[in-house]
Design an enzyme around this catalytic site. Structure first.
Site, short mmCIF file in Angstrom:
data_model
loop_
_atom_site.label_atom_id
_atom_site.label_comp_id
_atom_site.label_asym_id
_atom_site.label_seq_id
_atom_site.Cartn_x
_atom_site.Cartn_y
_atom_site.Cartn_z
N GLU A 1 2.72 -48.13 51.77
CA GLU A 1 4.01 -48.09 51.08
C GLU A 1 4.29 -49.36 50.26
O GLU A 1 5.42 -49.59 49.86
CB GLU A 1 5.15 -47.87 52.10
CG GLU A 1 5.18 -46.47 52.68
CD GLU A 1 6.48 -46.21 53.42
OE1 GLU A 1 7.20 -45.28 53.03
OE2 GLU A 1 6.78 -46.93 54.38
N HIS B 1 11.82 -52.98 53.42
CA HIS B 1 11.89 -51.54 53.64
C HIS B 1 11.94 -51.36 55.15
O HIS B 1 11.05 -51.86 55.86
CB HIS B 1 10.66 -50.83 53.07
CG HIS B 1 10.54 -49.41 53.54
ND1 HIS B 1 11.56 -48.50 53.43
CD2 HIS B 1 9.51 -48.75 54.14
CE1 HIS B 1 11.17 -47.34 53.94
NE2 HIS B 1 9.93 -47.46 54.37
N HIS C 1 13.91 -49.15 58.84
CA HIS C 1 14.47 -47.93 59.42
C HIS C 1 15.46 -48.27 60.53
O HIS C 1 15.45 -47.65 61.60
CB HIS C 1 13.35 -47.06 59.99
CG HIS C 1 12.07 -47.09 59.19
ND1 HIS C 1 11.00 -47.86 59.54
CD2 HIS C 1 11.73 -46.48 58.03
CE1 HIS C 1 10.03 -47.71 58.65
NE2 HIS C 1 10.43 -46.88 57.72
N HIS D 1 14.62 -41.04 56.42
CA HIS D 1 13.55 -42.02 56.48
C HIS D 1 14.07 -43.45 56.75
O HIS D 1 13.72 -44.04 57.76
CB HIS D 1 12.77 -41.95 55.16
CG HIS D 1 11.61 -42.88 55.05
ND1 HIS D 1 10.60 -42.70 54.14
CD2 HIS D 1 11.31 -44.02 55.71
CE1 HIS D 1 9.71 -43.69 54.27
NE2 HIS D 1 10.12 -44.50 55.22
#
Lengths: 248, 248, 248, 248
Positions: free
Chosen positions: A87, A106, A108, A176
């Protein structure tokens, strides 16, 4: 960028950037922003068209030797047989589109997940979240890519996500997680935590009644104050100690 | 107050106050009352017109050498190039208005944030929260100051907040956090934790049905018992051990 | 009971009871059942008309030398200038009324507080909570005593609370906390944790729909299995290790 | 399987399986999947008709010497006076019915309990939960066995539960907990954590509005990606470090 091409001064600058990036990995793990998955990058301090990012490894475990260098198209610089994050294109696409952005996460963090599938605004409702900005758009991977493995694993997907982000500081990814950007690595850590706490607080507040979001003026004034040198230095000092950081 | 003007006895008193203030910083950090931001002060034990407060630093990291001395107008005593908290005026304004108050905290414990924007009473619903008093008013910075960076960073704002506090023990700040006061530093730690837990419990109880608040008589009797020497000694012994405190 | 009146065998028995009581104090602190306040006692292993309980101290800090011996009326055995818990009468009253009870906890685990002011049943909804029994009554201190400092600090109040408990294993105290009883100290720790988790789970389940409580038969069969020697030994082994216990 | 009947190569394989099983016990304890009760097994790496499982002990405390070997009918191999888990039949029944399954957990992660008594789907709503599969059935012990002590402590009950599981990856047990299966021990740890987080997130999301579950295609693609070697290696590296594992 081979080390032997760098002046002593340049090496010092690059070394400091890598140190802060490793510390940021550990901080984000310690503060439950990132767990087994998720990552944080910084733009290369010596050239705008590169970024620094760990090899594919959980941030809690990242050390200096894990840091890799990439072009904005995600090409690895130098020979290295280790796997990069698939990613990583999230980072390159944003650095291309947003010249003033020098750090990207990035992650979660669980509190934000429910909001990735709701039209409820994640605009700041308390001062420490002012850093996330006035608006938080959501990216729907189905719109352009249909059923996927949910990873943003191509430049095409990275650019699509970056378009949704636009000029904002945070964007959600349905089912996500999210991406956060900042002018430097300390700021992007602050944005990541402000987002996490703002989501949890909006959820709690909605159980009691209406949410009073900060005004535009409050967001602007509070956000720029919190991302100023003095506030960032205090909070970095705190996070670093909590992460048990004792040198690289 | 220069140390060389103090008698041995006075030095002992001041030293003990600083020790307790440092411990209080660490306790409030350990118990998740205060994180990167927030602070705790005590009135100077030798003169009513001064207070002691750390330099601008996260409470988890505060040591003896960080403690500064201020006039009630927020003027730093002595030469010290280090930055004070810009929100120190909260403390000075309250010490001016409330002669019986000798310790103040300002924090952002997450459970209280939803209540800063609701008309739901934070009156105590369980015995350990009796220390917060019968009424918890809320200060709205917009009323007098419009859009700000949300900080209480002038004596004018400090006095405005103190007027909202009035004779109460706790006041909320909309979209920001709260202030807690007490007759001593151990008491104000208890008030801070009682408030945190009371907010969380009212939130949980409202999901099930109506809240039964303590009666006026219960609040008075339980509050004065909990802030008595015996209960405070037991709880301070507990918090100090949990904070891993092993001397200064 | 003076040590010099005990046989070697009796001393061994008493020593083992004190060891387990100290471990129970630490376990209940580690598992967030008890914090600054709350306590756990055991009936004296050598005589039914006495019980063992720490002096007034937070359970996290309790050591062997803190354990005191009391008559069931709460009279301290021996000379000891240290303060006992003012709520020790909870323990004595229950030991008087319930000959088969040999261990008692009084605590304020936060998850149970909302239920102390609701008519919602805390009957077990999952197998590990079967140990709390079929019914959980609530004691209202206002009924007989009006406005108080919320403490159960006389034998009269202890007996009132014990009457509400009746033949049950757990009773709630409105706006205060609960009491748990068991045939031994390991069992009462299990009851305390089962109650804490059952309350949290009923709260969560009610957000989704109706609660399916265990049947009478399930509660009986599961409860007696969980309080059997084998299950208690396994769980005590686990809690002791988690409490970091390394001998007295 | 006596060690002296094994070749050096076979011993190495068995040793590695035991090492991973012990690590899995510690990981599941560290990540709050399993506490005093619950267990994890692996199919014997050298023969399909056996499985490896700790003696009756809390997973947090399990070491190499605690691992026992069983036939699929739950018969202990070798002389060992120590008690096995009475619920070991869960494992044997599943290994019989599902040849591709090589690891099984049984646990009571609290977030899933409310769903064991609701008809709300636990289908994945975020990418890291894709590993749990499209459907999560619930087993009701009352249907075939009436009032029990809630344990799955016979092969008959194990087979009943396995029939409910069918070809799925997870099944819930009403008022009790769940079972999770996987092709290997790393995968079953991932499934266990994905289930725990998915339940918590569905609960939170339902407070805000409708849940957007992943599509069938997203579940398939994301699930197989996450259980691939690369993702499992990264996450195992993370969990192992967090569990403080430093060799056996």
């Amino acid at each position: 960028m081979k080390d032997d091409k760098l002046s002593t001064h340049e090496k010092t600058i690059l070394d400091a950037a890598i140190t802060d990036l490793v510390i940021a990995n550990r901080i984000l793990a310690r503060e439950n922003i990132i767990d087994n998955f998720g990552h944080v990058s910084v733009r290369h301090p010596l050239r705008d068209d590169r970024y620094l990012l760990s090899r594919s490894r959980s941030p809690a475990n990242v050390t200096r030797t894990d840091i890799m260098e990439f072009t904005l198209d995600g090409e690895l610089i130098g020979d290295d047989p280790r796997m990069p994050y698939s990613e990583r294109h999230i980072h390159g696409a944003i650095y291309k589109d947003r010249p003033e952005v020098n750090a990207v996460t990035h992650h979660h963090a669980r509190s934000i997940l429910p909001f990735t599938m709701q039209s409820i605004s994640l605009r700041p409702m308390f001062h420490m979240a002012a850093v996330i900005g006035k608006e938080v758009p959501t990216w729907e991977s189905q719109d352009e890519f249909g059923d996927t493995n949910m990873l943003v694993d191509s430049m095409e997907m990275g650019h699509s996500l970056s378009r949704t982000l636009g000029q904002n500081t945070v964007a959600l990814l349905r089912g996500h997680g999210c991406i956060c950007v900042g002018p430097n690595v300390k700021a992007v850590c602050f944005v990541s935590m402000g987002l996490r706490d703002n989501a949890a607080l909006i959820q709690q507040t909605m159980q009691l009644g209406a949410v009073t979001y900060l005004t535009d003026g409050e967001i602007e004034k509070t956000g720029s104050m919190l991302l100023g040198d003095m506030a960032l230095a205090r909070t970095w000092d705190y996070w670093t100690a909590r992460a048990g950081f004792s040198g690289l």
